[in-house]
Design a protein around this motif. Structure first.
Motif, short mmCIF file in Angstrom:
data_model
loop_
_atom_site.label_atom_id
_atom_site.label_comp_id
_atom_site.label_asym_id
_atom_site.label_seq_id
_atom_site.Cartn_x
_atom_site.Cartn_y
_atom_site.Cartn_z
N HIS A 138 -7.88 -0.91 -4.16
CA HIS A 138 -8.09 -0.30 -5.48
C HIS A 138 -8.73 1.08 -5.34
CE1 HIS A 138 -9.04 0.13 -9.73
NE2 HIS A 138 -10.31 0.31 -9.41
N HIS A 142 -5.40 3.13 -5.02
CA HIS A 142 -5.28 3.12 -6.48
C HIS A 142 -4.40 1.97 -6.97
CE1 HIS A 142 -7.21 7.03 -6.23
NE2 HIS A 142 -6.24 7.46 -5.46
N GLU A 143 -4.46 0.85 -6.27
CA GLU A 143 -3.74 -0.34 -6.71
C GLU A 143 -4.56 -1.05 -7.80
OE1 GLU A 143 -2.84 -2.84 -3.42
OE2 GLU A 143 -1.49 -1.39 -2.46
N ARG A 144 -3.88 -1.51 -8.80
CA ARG A 144 -4.56 -2.17 -9.91
C ARG A 144 -5.07 -3.54 -9.49
NH1 ARG A 144 -0.82 -2.18 -15.07
NH2 ARG A 144 -2.70 -3.21 -15.86
N ILE A 145 -6.27 -3.89 -9.95
CA ILE A 145 -6.83 -5.21 -9.71
C ILE A 145 -6.51 -6.09 -10.92
CG2 ILE A 145 -8.94 -6.54 -9.36
CD1 ILE A 145 -10.19 -4.15 -8.05
#
Length: 325
Positions: A138, A142-145
């Motif tokens: 994340h 910038h991966e969504r949690i």
């Protein structure tokens, strides 16, 4: 005329090989990692401390990789020095330095924990890495949690607390420095994997071998930097000819084995699905438990097996979720 008594044509056998050989490569790689703690303890018995062992093995592995992949590694370094990259040379060096630090902390934590602690507990704390991967991905990718990520992280941490809970203390924390080292190694391993993914995205032209050399080079440098923090006497070092030759031979063999093992695992994970690869890699825990029982007579307790089950399930779910994405 069918010359194959099983009725399988060449295409069927070729398809079978494409699936079985990568799986076998990962299985062998996991087996090696499941027993690597034992030669590390042999080095410790010869008088090589955990920090020095990490430095020597990291240097030996880098040397082996440079001998085998010198051409591709030289090309990667020239592209950095000539600034022929999608990002600035400063940013590229900063990413590689961060990867080296994460790899160094992973190696020193795993090595020190395997030498000084209960191997099975250290290994399970190391396998908490999926929980930390969620937050690092994340932050850096910038991966969504989402809810699944939070549930997986909570399941991993619940397994750790179940394993670490002590009736006497009542606090689910690592019991000694070796277990803290295993926990730190797992956190660093998660950061190492996320940084490796980020570098492969922003610097796709750099060879994968350069990332591997950076990781093991970080192990050598961090190990050297931390040697003063681990008290030992020069008298304990294997300076006599027989012990010195044994230590050097064991270090060189460890470096070659780790380099070959990394190449073997990379061959496998590039050719089969990520969720299947994660399932096979969990065989490492089984090999670790068997090797510890065979070589030391230690057996995990029911509470440790219960915690291990939670961590294993969380690892499989994490791989499955990321594969679907």
């Amino acid at each position: 005329m069918n010359l194959n008594p099983l009725g399988k044509g060449p295409s069927t056998l070729s398809s079978y090989s494409k699936q079985s050989l990568p799986a076998l490569a990962i299985l062998l790689g996991a087996s090696v990692w499941g027993v690597i703690w034992y030669p590390l303890r042999l080095l410790a018995a010869l008088g090589i401390s955990g920090t020095l062992a990490s430095a020597l093995v990291g240097f030996s592995t880098c040397l082996f990789l440079w001998i085998v992949f010198w051409r591709s590694l030289s090309t990667g370094l020239r592209s950095i020095l000539s600034n022929a990259l999608p990002i600035s040379r400063y940013d590229a060096c900063l990413l590689l330095a961060a990867l080296a630090f994460a790899g160094g902390m992973t190696n020193i934590g795993f090595t020190w924990g395997a030498i000084h602690g209960q191997v099975m507990r250290v290994m399970l704390l190391f396998y908490l890495s999926p929980a930390w991967t969620v937050f690092f991905a994340h932050w850096l990718l910038h991966e969504r949690i989402n809810a699944a990520d939070i549930a997986i992280a909570c399941l991993s941490l619940a397994g750790a607390m179940l394993m670490l809970w002590s009736p006497e203390l009542g606090v689910p924390l690592p019991a000694d420095l070796a277990e803290w080292a295993g926990l730190l190694a797992g956190i660093s391993f998660a950061l190492q994997n996320v940084l490796s993914r980020k570098i492969s995205r922003v610097l796709p032209s750099l060879p994968a071998q350069l990332r591997t050399v950076t990781i093991f080079g970080g192990g050598a440098l961090v190990g050297l930097a931390l040697i003063p923090l681990e008290p030992f006497s020069l008298a304990s070092l294997p300076l006599a000819p027989p012990a010195l030759s044994h230590a050097l031979l064991l270090t060189i063999c460890l470096g070659a084995v780790l380099a070959l093992n990394n190449m073997l695992v990379q061959y496998g994970i590039q050719r089969i699905a990520a969720n299947r690869a994660a399932l096979i890699m969990l065989f490492e825990i089984v090999i670790t438990a068997l090797s510890v029982w065979w070589l030391t007579g230690e057996m995990p307790k029911p509470r440790e097996w219960s915690g291990a089950s939670c961590i294993i399930v969380a690892t499989l779910l994490s791989s499955w979720v990321h594969r679907r994405r």
